[in-house]
Design a protein around this motif. Structure first.
Motif, PDB file in Angstrom:
ATOM      1  N   TYR A  20      37.428  31.649  32.449  1.00  0.00           N
ATOM      2  CA  TYR A  20      36.642  32.792  31.969  1.00  0.00           C
ATOM      3  C   TYR A  20      37.509  34.033  31.761  1.00  0.00           C
ATOM      4  CZ  TYR A  20      33.202  29.404  33.218  1.00  0.00           C
ATOM      5  OH  TYR A  20      32.515  28.219  33.293  1.00  0.00           O
ATOM      6  N   SER A  21      38.402  34.290  32.692  1.00  0.00           N
ATOM      7  CA  SER A  21      39.256  35.480  32.543  1.00  0.00           C
ATOM      8  C   SER A  21      40.588  35.144  31.870  1.00  0.00           C
ATOM      9  CB  SER A  21      39.546  36.103  33.912  1.00  0.00           C
ATOM     10  OG  SER A  21      40.483  35.313  34.625  1.00  0.00           O
ATOM     11  N   GLY A  22      41.049  33.921  32.010  1.00  0.00           N
ATOM     12  CA  GLY A  22      42.372  33.571  31.502  1.00  0.00           C
ATOM     13  C   GLY A  22      43.492  34.185  32.335  1.00  0.00           C
ATOM     14  N   PHE A  23      43.142  34.767  33.482  1.00  0.00           N
ATOM     15  CA  PHE A  23      44.136  35.439  34.326  1.00  0.00           C
ATOM     16  C   PHE A  23      44.426  34.559  35.548  1.00  0.00           C
ATOM     17  CE2 PHE A  23      45.605  38.584  37.455  1.00  0.00           C
ATOM     18  CZ  PHE A  23      46.541  39.274  36.690  1.00  0.00           C
ATOM     19  N   ALA A  24      45.568  33.902  35.512  1.00  0.00           N
ATOM     20  CA  ALA A  24      45.937  32.962  36.578  1.00  0.00           C
ATOM     21  C   ALA A  24      46.690  33.679  37.697  1.00  0.00           C
ATOM     22  CB  ALA A  24      46.806  31.843  36.008  1.00  0.00           C
ATOM     23  N   VAL A  25      46.302  33.387  38.925  1.00  0.00           N
ATOM     24  CA  VAL A  25      46.956  33.994  40.095  1.00  0.00           C
ATOM     25  C   VAL A  25      47.331  32.885  41.065  1.00  0.00           C
ATOM     26  CG1 VAL A  25      46.737  35.700  41.951  1.00  0.00           C
ATOM     27  CG2 VAL A  25      45.503  36.054  39.811  1.00  0.00           C
ATOM     28  N   GLY A  26      48.478  33.030  41.686  1.00  0.00           N
ATOM     29  CA  GLY A  26      48.912  32.083  42.718  1.00  0.00           C
ATOM     30  C   GLY A  26      49.256  32.829  43.996  1.00  0.00           C
ATOM     31  N   ILE A  42      39.893  30.437  41.627  1.00  0.00           N
ATOM     32  CA  ILE A  42      38.954  29.394  41.189  1.00  0.00           C
ATOM     33  C   ILE A  42      37.697  30.110  40.694  1.00  0.00           C
ATOM     34  CG2 ILE A  42      37.673  27.317  41.865  1.00  0.00           C
ATOM     35  CD1 ILE A  42      39.701  27.146  44.292  1.00  0.00           C
ATOM     36  N   GLU A  43      37.519  30.113  39.384  1.00  0.00           N
ATOM     37  CA  GLU A  43      36.409  30.868  38.788  1.00  0.00           C
ATOM     38  C   GLU A  43      35.149  30.016  38.666  1.00  0.00           C
ATOM     39  OE1 GLU A  43      38.014  32.690  35.222  1.00  0.00           O
ATOM     40  OE2 GLU A  43      39.168  34.098  36.444  1.00  0.00           O
ATOM     41  N   ASN A  44      34.051  30.723  38.329  1.00  0.00           N
ATOM     42  CA  ASN A  44      32.763  30.053  38.200  1.00  0.00           C
ATOM     43  C   ASN A  44      31.974  30.718  37.076  1.00  0.00           C
ATOM     44  OD1 ASN A  44      29.810  29.404  38.916  1.00  0.00           O
ATOM     45  ND2 ASN A  44      30.969  28.162  40.364  1.00  0.00           N
ATOM     46  N   ASN A  51      36.606  32.716  43.483  1.00  0.00           N
ATOM     47  CA  ASN A  51      37.429  32.928  44.678  1.00  0.00           C
ATOM     48  C   ASN A  51      38.857  33.250  44.254  1.00  0.00           C
ATOM     49  OD1 ASN A  51      36.888  32.803  47.598  1.00  0.00           O
ATOM     50  ND2 ASN A  51      38.707  31.509  47.600  1.00  0.00           N
ATOM     51  N   CYS A  52      39.392  34.325  44.806  1.00  0.00           N
ATOM     52  CA  CYS A  52      40.757  34.726  44.453  1.00  0.00           C
ATOM     53  C   CYS A  52      41.784  33.815  45.124  1.00  0.00           C
ATOM     54  CB  CYS A  52      41.020  36.150  44.914  1.00  0.00           C
ATOM     55  SG  CYS A  52      40.106  37.412  44.031  1.00  0.00           S
ATOM     56  N   ALA A  53      42.984  33.842  44.585  1.00  0.00           N
ATOM     57  CA  ALA A  53      44.075  33.000  45.079  1.00  0.00           C
ATOM     58  C   ALA A  53      44.386  33.259  46.560  1.00  0.00           C
ATOM     59  CB  ALA A  53      45.329  33.255  44.242  1.00  0.00           C
ATOM     60  N   GLU A  54      44.396  34.534  46.926  1.00  0.00           N
ATOM     61  CA  GLU A  54      44.756  34.890  48.311  1.00  0.00           C
ATOM     62  C   GLU A  54      43.724  34.342  49.294  1.00  0.00           C
ATOM     63  OE1 GLU A  54      44.468  36.766  45.619  1.00  0.00           O
ATOM     64  OE2 GLU A  54      45.450  38.711  45.853  1.00  0.00           O
ATOM     65  N   ARG A  55      42.443  34.493  48.932  1.00  0.00           N
ATOM     66  CA  ARG A  55      41.399  34.005  49.840  1.00  0.00           C
ATOM     67  C   ARG A  55      41.388  32.483  49.891  1.00  0.00           C
ATOM     68  NH1 ARG A  55      36.393  36.368  47.777  1.00  0.00           N
ATOM     69  NH2 ARG A  55      37.618  37.153  46.034  1.00  0.00           N
ATOM     70  N   CYS A  88      51.335  42.042  41.037  1.00  0.00           N
ATOM     71  CA  CYS A  88      49.901  41.762  40.945  1.00  0.00           C
ATOM     72  C   CYS A  88      49.309  42.127  42.306  1.00  0.00           C
ATOM     73  CB  CYS A  88      49.669  40.281  40.623  1.00  0.00           C
ATOM     74  SG  CYS A  88      47.924  39.832  40.541  1.00  0.00           S
ATOM     75  N   TYR A  89      48.784  43.329  42.405  1.00  0.00           N
ATOM     76  CA  TYR A  89      48.266  43.786  43.698  1.00  0.00           C
ATOM     77  C   TYR A  89      46.964  43.060  44.038  1.00  0.00           C
ATOM     78  CZ  TYR A  89      51.625  47.616  43.540  1.00  0.00           C
ATOM     79  OH  TYR A  89      52.770  48.349  43.501  1.00  0.00           O
ATOM     80  N   PRO A  90      46.799  42.675  45.286  1.00  0.00           N
ATOM     81  CA  PRO A  90      45.562  42.001  45.704  1.00  0.00           C
ATOM     82  C   PRO A  90      44.345  42.908  45.536  1.00  0.00           C
ATOM     83  CG  PRO A  90      47.274  41.782  47.384  1.00  0.00           C
ATOM     84  CD  PRO A  90      47.776  42.769  46.387  1.00  0.00           C
ATOM     85  N   CYS A  91      43.208  42.315  45.227  1.00  0.00           N
ATOM     86  CA  CYS A  91      41.975  43.096  45.070  1.00  0.00           C
ATOM     87  C   CYS A  91      41.446  43.533  46.444  1.00  0.00           C
ATOM     88  CB  CYS A  91      40.924  42.277  44.325  1.00  0.00           C
ATOM     89  SG  CYS A  91      40.119  41.038  45.348  1.00  0.00           S
ATOM     90  N   GLY A  92      40.465  44.395  46.425  1.00  0.00           N
ATOM     91  CA  GLY A  92      39.909  44.931  47.666  1.00  0.00           C
ATOM     92  C   GLY A  92      39.306  43.881  48.579  1.00  0.00           C
ATOM     93  N   ALA A  93      38.637  42.896  47.981  1.00  0.00           N
ATOM     94  CA  ALA A  93      38.034  41.836  48.798  1.00  0.00           C
ATOM     95  C   ALA A  93      39.122  41.056  49.527  1.00  0.00           C
ATOM     96  CB  ALA A  93      37.193  40.909  47.919  1.00  0.00           C
ATOM     97  N   CYS A  94      40.208  40.772  48.832  1.00  0.00           N
ATOM     98  CA  CYS A  94      41.306  40.018  49.463  1.00  0.00           C
ATOM     99  C   CYS A  94      42.001  40.850  50.528  1.00  0.00           C
ATOM    100  CB  CYS A  94      42.295  39.538  48.401  1.00  0.00           C
ATOM    101  SG  CYS A  94      41.602  38.209  47.391  1.00  0.00           S
ATOM    102  N   LEU A  95      42.141  42.159  50.279  1.00  0.00           N
ATOM    103  CA  LEU A  95      42.743  43.025  51.306  1.00  0.00           C
ATOM    104  C   LEU A  95      41.897  43.000  52.574  1.00  0.00           C
ATOM    105  CD1 LEU A  95      43.820  46.142  49.187  1.00  0.00           C
ATOM    106  CD2 LEU A  95      45.303  44.354  50.111  1.00  0.00           C
TER     107      LEU A  95
HETATM  108  N1  THU Z   1      42.222  37.515  41.202  1.00  0.00           N
HETATM  109  C1  THU Z   1      42.914  36.929  42.228  1.00  0.00           C
HETATM  110  O1  THU Z   1      43.021  35.696  42.287  1.00  0.00           O
HETATM  111  N2  THU Z   1      43.437  37.720  43.188  1.00  0.00           N
HETATM  112  C2  THU Z   1      43.323  39.074  43.214  1.00  0.00           C
HETATM  113  O2  THU Z   1      43.690  39.709  44.184  1.00  0.00           O
HETATM  114  C3  THU Z   1      42.801  39.770  42.041  1.00  0.00           C
HETATM  115  C4  THU Z   1      42.020  38.935  41.089  1.00  0.00           C
HETATM  116  C5  THU Z   1      41.612  36.666  40.168  1.00  0.00           C
HETATM  117  C6  THU Z   1      40.100  36.662  40.193  1.00  0.00           C
HETATM  118  C7  THU Z   1      39.797  36.261  38.775  1.00  0.00           C
HETATM  119  O3  THU Z   1      39.765  34.844  38.701  1.00  0.00           O
HETATM  120  C8  THU Z   1      40.955  36.770  37.957  1.00  0.00           C
HETATM  121  O4  THU Z   1      41.968  37.108  38.886  1.00  0.00           O
HETATM  122  C9  THU Z   1      40.636  37.961  37.101  1.00  0.00           C
HETATM  123  O5  THU Z   1      40.050  38.963  37.844  1.00  0.00           O
END
Ligand code: THU
Length: 133
Positions: A20-26, A42-44, A51-55, A88-95
Motif C-alpha cells: 500500500y505504501s511501497g515504503f519498505a523498512v527493515g 507488514i501492511e494491511n 505493523n512496523c519493522a521495529e515492532r 529512517c527515524y522510528p515512528c512514535g509508536a515504535c519509540l
Molecule cells: N514504518 C516502519 O516500518 N517503521 C517506522 O518506524 C515508520 C514506518 C512503515 C509502516 C508502513 O508500512 C510504512 O513504513 C509507511 O509508513
C-alpha cells in the motif's frame, strides 16, 4: 560499529510486505545474549493494522523469551534507494514500544551517508511516558 546489525536489517527489508505504501523498512534487534531478531513492516488493507519493522522484531524476540536488549538497527529508503543517505527515524509508536521493552539506554542504529549513526533511545524520545510514573 553495528555494521552486521545494519546488514541484517537491510536483508530483512527485502521481506517487507508494503503493497500500500511501497515504503519498505527493515530492522534488526540485538539481544544482550548476542542473538539477533530481524523484522520488516507488514501492511494491511485495513491500514491501521500495519505493523512496523521495529515492532515486528521486538515482538518476535519477546515471544521467544528474550527480555534484555542492546540495540536495534533500522533501515528505510528515505532519499536514496540503498537507504544509506538519510536516517529512517522510528515512528512514535515504535519509540514507545522500544521505551517499554528496551529502555532509555537502548542503542538505535541508523544509516546516514553510508555510516552507522548510533543514538540512545533517550535522545530520540527524551520525555517518555514510562512505567516509573
Ligand atoms: N514504518 C516502519 O516500518 N517503521 C517506522 O518506524 C515508520 C514506518 C512503515 C509502516 C508502513 O508500512 C510504512 O513504513 C509507511 O509508513
Amino acid at each position: 560499529m553495528y555494521k552486521n546489525l545494519l546488514e541484517t536489517a537491510k536483508k530483512a527489508r527485502e521481506n517487507a510486505y508494503c503493497k500500500y505504501s511501497g515504503f519498505a523498512v527493515g530492522a534488526a534487534l540485538l539481544c544482550s545474549d548476542g542473538t539477533v531478531f530481524s523484522g520488516c513492516n507488514i501492511e494491511n488493507i485495513s491500514y491501521s493494522l500495519t505493523n512496523c519493522a521495529e515492532r515486528t522484531a521486538f515482538f518476535k524476540a519477546v515471544s521467544e523469551g528474550k527480555k534484555d536488549f542492546t540495540a536495534i538497527a533500522v533501515v528505510g529508503a528515505v532519499k536514496s534507494e540503498d537507504c544509506s543517505e538519510e536516517p529512517c527515524y522510528p515512528c512514535g509508536a515504535c519509540l514507545q514500544v522500544m521505551s517499554e521493552l528496551g529502555g532509555p539506554g537502548l542503542d538505535v542504529v541508523l544509516l546516514q551517508n553510508g555510516e552507522a549513526v548510533v543514538m540512545k533511545l533517550s535522545e530520540l524520545m527524551p520525555r517518555a511516558f514510562c512505567s516509573e510514573f
